[in-house]
Design a protein around this motif. Structure first.
Motif, short mmCIF file in Angstrom:
data_model
loop_
_atom_site.label_atom_id
_atom_site.label_comp_id
_atom_site.label_asym_id
_atom_site.label_seq_id
_atom_site.Cartn_x
_atom_site.Cartn_y
_atom_site.Cartn_z
N ALA A 276 2.36 -10.95 -2.83
CA ALA A 276 2.47 -9.49 -2.78
C ALA A 276 2.79 -8.86 -4.14
CB ALA A 276 3.54 -9.08 -1.77
N LYS A 277 3.61 -9.51 -4.93
CA LYS A 277 3.99 -8.92 -6.22
C LYS A 277 2.79 -8.87 -7.17
CE LYS A 277 7.90 -11.02 -7.45
NZ LYS A 277 8.43 -11.96 -6.45
N GLY A 278 1.99 -9.91 -7.14
CA GLY A 278 0.78 -9.92 -7.98
C GLY A 278 -0.16 -8.79 -7.60
N TYR A 279 -0.33 -8.59 -6.29
CA TYR A 279 -1.22 -7.51 -5.82
C TYR A 279 -0.63 -6.15 -6.19
CZ TYR A 279 -3.91 -4.51 -2.69
OH TYR A 279 -4.71 -3.50 -2.18
N ALA A 280 0.67 -5.99 -6.02
CA ALA A 280 1.32 -4.72 -6.34
C ALA A 280 1.17 -4.40 -7.83
CB ALA A 280 2.79 -4.75 -5.94
N VAL B 6 -4.79 -8.37 1.20
CA VAL B 6 -3.84 -9.43 0.83
C VAL B 6 -3.95 -10.62 1.79
CG1 VAL B 6 -1.40 -9.98 0.52
CG2 VAL B 6 -2.29 -7.80 -0.30
N LEU B 7 -4.11 -10.33 3.08
CA LEU B 7 -4.25 -11.44 4.04
C LEU B 7 -5.56 -12.18 3.83
CD1 LEU B 7 -2.83 -9.90 7.36
CD2 LEU B 7 -1.74 -11.57 5.85
N ALA B 8 -6.63 -11.45 3.50
CA ALA B 8 -7.93 -12.11 3.29
C ALA B 8 -7.86 -13.03 2.07
CB ALA B 8 -9.03 -11.07 3.12
N ALA B 9 -7.23 -12.56 0.99
CA ALA B 9 -7.09 -13.40 -0.21
C ALA B 9 -6.21 -14.62 0.12
CB ALA B 9 -6.47 -12.59 -1.35
N SER B 10 -5.18 -14.41 0.92
CA SER B 10 -4.28 -15.51 1.30
C SER B 10 -5.02 -16.57 2.10
CB SER B 10 -3.12 -14.99 2.16
OG SER B 10 -2.38 -14.03 1.45
N GLN B 11 -5.83 -16.13 3.05
CA GLN B 11 -6.56 -17.08 3.90
C GLN B 11 -7.61 -17.86 3.11
OE1 GLN B 11 -4.44 -17.46 6.26
NE2 GLN B 11 -5.82 -17.31 8.00
N GLY C 269 -3.69 -10.09 -10.85
CA GLY C 269 -2.36 -10.55 -10.43
C GLY C 269 -2.37 -11.22 -9.07
N ILE C 270 -3.19 -10.70 -8.17
CA ILE C 270 -3.21 -11.28 -6.81
C ILE C 270 -3.64 -12.75 -6.87
CG2 ILE C 270 -5.59 -10.51 -6.29
CD1 ILE C 270 -4.66 -9.98 -3.40
N VAL C 271 -4.52 -13.08 -7.80
CA VAL C 271 -4.98 -14.45 -7.96
C VAL C 271 -3.94 -15.29 -8.71
CG1 VAL C 271 -6.75 -15.91 -9.05
CG2 VAL C 271 -7.42 -13.78 -7.93
N ALA C 272 -3.42 -14.75 -9.81
CA ALA C 272 -2.45 -15.51 -10.62
C ALA C 272 -1.21 -15.86 -9.79
CB ALA C 272 -2.06 -14.71 -11.86
#
Ligand code: ADP
Ligand code: MG
Length: 327
Positions: free
Chosen positions: A174-178, A97-102, A274-277
């Protein structure tokens, strides 16, 4: 020969319909991550559905214990309290999640920034107290924020915060990833047709049996899409906001100013995951229509619908026009 082929493909079709007819629809709702999570799935019987719900909700609860900034004992908050400057080994989930965020922080020129926790917390307090944050506190909070102060090391799976008293906030991703991870759990259990809805963040696998897709209603835009194997996230100021002195302050902040958004923009993003959206929807709210569209072009398959309150009709990204829509 030709008639043989026709009859055998007919047999396959009949078999798959018969199989599909055996699946029943089940739905379950549980509170997680500060919202109600609704899972809809197709399973052979109630026992299979019950096992699947249990495993999917368990995965979401486990992720909340890792990613939450509300829970003092979450892995995220433990990382924030670790001595600054030294690498901390983190779980695969937190690292992902942190890598996608960065990555998105870089691509969006810092419009999406999970290190803005101190600033976000001041605006959260402002919504509670109905008073704008004072400029001095905001400056102090901004001095503790900035995505360049978070360093990740792929090889050692560590994170390093370069300054003391930083606060990470994964509320925009976080919700998208979950939702993605809940779907992955269901898939491993043989549930191939499911939808996970976490308020504005939806992710879904194959279409309900016999249908072309899941009917996804974009209420902000009065549109209905019919989609499978995708994710849809909507962000804006509709649910959480502060209204003061004639301005409506969103719960999304612009990291370049430290101010809550007042642009009244609404965004829906459609992506494979979801993590992207989820994260893109938050980023597009900050960037606005023009810069948002430029960012979308970088993101392979994502599509978006954006609306400013001033201009009535929504703006569609080029890929949005290709999506199967009902009306
Ligand atoms: P929702 O929580 O309604 O799904 P979003 O996905 O847009 O909405 O996320 C909003 C949350 O993201 C905020 O409540 C805050 O926790 C966090 N956030 C706010 N501004 C930013 C930003 N510029 N970059 C990253 N995260 C942000
Ligand atoms: Mg988001």
């Amino acid at each position: 020969m030709a008639s043989n082929m026709t009859s055998s493909s007919l047999a396959v079709l009949v078999a798959s319909c018969a199989f599909a007819a055996e699946l029943q629809r089940f739905e379950s709702v549980e509170p997680h991550m500060g919202t109600l999570v609704r899972i809809t799935l197709y399973a052979a019987n109630a026992d299979e559905a019950k096992t699947a719900f249990k495993a999917a909700f368990r995965r979401i609860a486990d992720l909340d214990a890792i990613l939450s900034d509300y829970r003092p004992g979450s892995e995220l908050n433990r990382l924030c309290r670790a001595p600054h400057g030294s690498p901390v080994k983190i779980s695969d989930d937190l690292f992902r999640v942190l890598a996608a965020s960065q990555r998105l922080a870089e691509e969006s020129d810092g419009a999406f920034d999970v290190t803005q926790g101190p600033v976000i917390r001041l605006w959260r307090q402002a919504r509670r107290d109905h008073v704008l944050p004072d400029p001095e506190s905001l400056n102090e909070a901004r001095a503790r924020s900035g995505f360049k102060k978070l360093h990740l090391d792929d090889a050692s799976r560590t994170a390093t915060l370069s300054q003391s008293s930083m606060q990470l906030d994964l509320g925009g991703i976080a919700k998208g990833y979950a939702a993605d991870e809940a779907l992955a759990v269901l898939d491993r259990l043989g549930i191939a047709n499911a939808l996970v809805a976490m308020s504005g963040d939806l992710a879904f696998s194959h279409a309900p049996p016999g249908r072309r897709g899941w009917k996804i209603s974009l209420e902000e835009f009065g549109r209905v899409l019919e989609l499978a194997d995708a994710a849809v996230s909507t962000s804006g100021d509709r649910e959480q906001f502060l209204e003061l002195n004639g301005e409506k302050y969103s719960h999304i902040i612009d990291p370049s100013t430290g101010t809550a958004l007042t642009n009244g923009i609404a965004v829906s993003v459609i992506a494979r995951r979801g993590i992207v959206a989820d994260s893109l929807a938050t980023a597009l709210c900050v960037l606005g229509v023009e810069r948002g569209m430029a960012l979308l072009d970088l993101n392979g398959n994502a599509a978006a619908l954006l609306r400013r309150p001033s201009s009535g009709s929504p703006v569609e990204s080029s890929r949005f026009k290709d999506l199967p829509s009902i009306h």
